[in-house]
Design a protein around this motif. Structure first.
Motif, PDB file in Angstrom:
ATOM      1  N   VAL A  22       0.848  -1.194   0.000  1.00 47.09           N
ATOM      2  CA  VAL A  22       0.000   0.000   0.000  1.00 47.09           C
ATOM      3  C   VAL A  22       0.882   1.242   0.000  1.00 47.09           C
ATOM      4  O   VAL A  22       0.623   2.201  -0.730  1.00 47.09           O
ATOM      5  N   PHE A  23       1.937   1.206   0.813  1.00 51.36           N
ATOM      6  CA  PHE A  23       2.911   2.297   0.875  1.00 51.36           C
ATOM      7  C   PHE A  23       4.311   1.708   0.856  1.00 51.36           C
ATOM      8  O   PHE A  23       4.546   0.620   1.378  1.00 51.36           O
ATOM      9  N   SER A  24       5.225   2.449   0.272  1.00 52.99           N
ATOM     10  CA  SER A  24       6.624   2.036   0.255  1.00 52.99           C
ATOM     11  C   SER A  24       7.502   3.272   0.378  1.00 52.99           C
ATOM     12  O   SER A  24       7.412   4.192  -0.443  1.00 52.99           O
ATOM     13  N   GLY A  45      -5.726   4.121   0.079  1.00 47.95           N
ATOM     14  CA  GLY A  45      -4.889   3.959   1.264  1.00 47.95           C
ATOM     15  C   GLY A  45      -5.170   4.946   2.381  1.00 47.95           C
ATOM     16  O   GLY A  45      -4.431   4.989   3.367  1.00 47.95           O
ATOM     17  N   LYS A  46      -6.269   5.715   2.263  1.00 48.01           N
ATOM     18  CA  LYS A  46      -6.566   6.709   3.310  1.00 48.01           C
ATOM     19  C   LYS A  46      -6.767   6.040   4.672  1.00 48.01           C
ATOM     20  O   LYS A  46      -6.214   6.481   5.676  1.00 48.01           O
ATOM     21  N   THR A  47      -7.585   4.983   4.709  1.00 48.68           N
ATOM     22  CA  THR A  47      -7.854   4.319   5.977  1.00 48.68           C
ATOM     23  C   THR A  47      -6.587   3.684   6.534  1.00 48.68           C
ATOM     24  O   THR A  47      -6.306   3.759   7.744  1.00 48.68           O
ATOM     25  N   MET A 197      -8.704  15.278   8.653  1.00 46.27           N
ATOM     26  CA  MET A 197      -9.987  14.784   8.168  1.00 46.27           C
ATOM     27  C   MET A 197      -9.803  14.063   6.832  1.00 46.27           C
ATOM     28  O   MET A 197      -9.272  14.641   5.884  1.00 46.27           O
ATOM     29  N   ALA A 198     -10.241  12.815   6.762  1.00 48.25           N
ATOM     30  CA  ALA A 198     -10.312  12.109   5.486  1.00 48.25           C
ATOM     31  C   ALA A 198     -11.667  12.390   4.867  1.00 48.25           C
ATOM     32  O   ALA A 198     -12.696  12.288   5.538  1.00 48.25           O
ATOM     33  N   LEU A 214      -2.974  14.410  -1.133  1.00 46.64           N
ATOM     34  CA  LEU A 214      -3.634  13.658  -2.196  1.00 46.64           C
ATOM     35  C   LEU A 214      -2.948  12.310  -2.326  1.00 46.64           C
ATOM     36  O   LEU A 214      -1.734  12.231  -2.561  1.00 46.64           O
ATOM     37  N   LEU A 215      -3.745  11.234  -2.185  1.00 44.20           N
ATOM     38  CA  LEU A 215      -3.210   9.889  -2.317  1.00 44.20           C
ATOM     39  C   LEU A 215      -3.437   9.427  -3.749  1.00 44.20           C
ATOM     40  O   LEU A 215      -4.576   9.242  -4.186  1.00 44.20           O
TER      41      LEU A 215
END
Length: 280
Positions: A22-24, A45-47, A197-198, A214-215
């Motif tokens: 999800v992230f690297s 990937g916000k959550t 806040m998402a 921004l994802l």
């Protein structure tokens, strides 16, 4: 962005079991005193990011820091983290479980082992901050959706966190409920709480936030909200549309009605105020 980093992920990586990363190598900061909006399409990937910041998930690599100190994932370290960072999930029914509003809000402070007088003070303070003092004895199953949202937030506020993370807090609320919640968040910010806040609502983000993240598939881009939400390339990559306020500001500038250096409207009320001098 101004302000020191209260919470930060450094070179963080995370992926769910049997799934892609999800992230690297993620570097991400929540800066003190800055209202931050997290935006991106579903599955961006916000959550996951919110749960990494609040300790609900642990990065596979890299580190989480609070006030510059690396978080330890033992009982003492996680307790310290959760007194600094609180996450309120989107659906209040996933968070409320006690019989009454007052009992639910008191759960966190009681778990900290605080004296009864301190617990009562925190509950009273949190209920007042969320404007639900009159609901203290109300059974949680008799609350409206908006009241349940406020109760869930009050439970987090009772922990007196320095950072409050909210997942889609305005979702499911009518316009009046949204306005009341935003007023409440302004009050919390004025009291020293940094709010994250998402949201999928770019207009809300433009109006409310100082900064935005921004994802996108190529990574997380963070900056001042007015500049970042004017980047159509990044918005497209994040699966988002252009905020109406940015579009209105562009319209006014190309017609010479707003100077290039002037900020565009962030709310309909601001647009109406800008238009007033041109009315006949």
């Amino acid at each position: 962005m101004s302000g020191s980093a209260l919470v930060a992920l450094r070179e963080a990586s995370f992926g769910y079991e049997d799934g892609p990363p999800v992230f690297s190598g993620l570097d991400f900061e929540v800066r003190e005193g800055r209202a931050l909006a997290l935006l991106g399409r579903n599955g961006s990937g916000k959550t996951t990011l919110m749960r990494l910041l609040s300790g609900g998930l642990r990065a596979n690599g890299g580190e989480l820091t609070v006030g510059g100190r690396v978080v330890r994932y033992d009982r003492k370290g996680l307790t310290a983290l959760r007194t600094t960072v609180q996450l309120v999930v989107q659906d209040p029914d996933d968070q409320l479980f006690a019989a009454s509003v007052g009992q639910d809000v008191s759960f966190g402070p009681l778990n900290l082992g605080l004296p009864d007088t301190e617990v009562r003070a925190r509950v009273a303070e949190s209920l007042a901050a969320l404007d639900i003092t009159a609901l203290a004895d109300r059974p949680t199953h008799l609350l409206s959706y908006g009241q349940r949202k406020r109760t869930a937030i009050a439970g987090a506020v009772a922990m007196r966190p320095r950072v409050l993370i909210l997942d889609e807090p305005t979702a499911g609320l009518d316009p009046d409920g949204q306005e009341r919640l935003l007023t409440t968040l302004d009050g919390l910010r004025a009291g020293g709480t940094t709010v994250v806040m998402a949201t999928h609502d770019v207009d809300l983000a433009l109006r409310w936030a100082d900064d935005a993240a921004l994802l996108t598939p190529s990574g997380v881009r963070t900056g001042a909200v007015s500049g970042l939400l004017a980047r159509t390339d990044l918005l497209r990559a994040a699966g988002l549309r252009l905020p109406w306020g940015v579009a209105a500001g562009h319209f006014l500038r190309v017609r010479g009605l707003l100077a290039e250096s002037d900020a565009g409207p962030r709310t309909p009320e601001e647009l109406a105020a800008m238009a007033a001098p041109w009315e006949l």
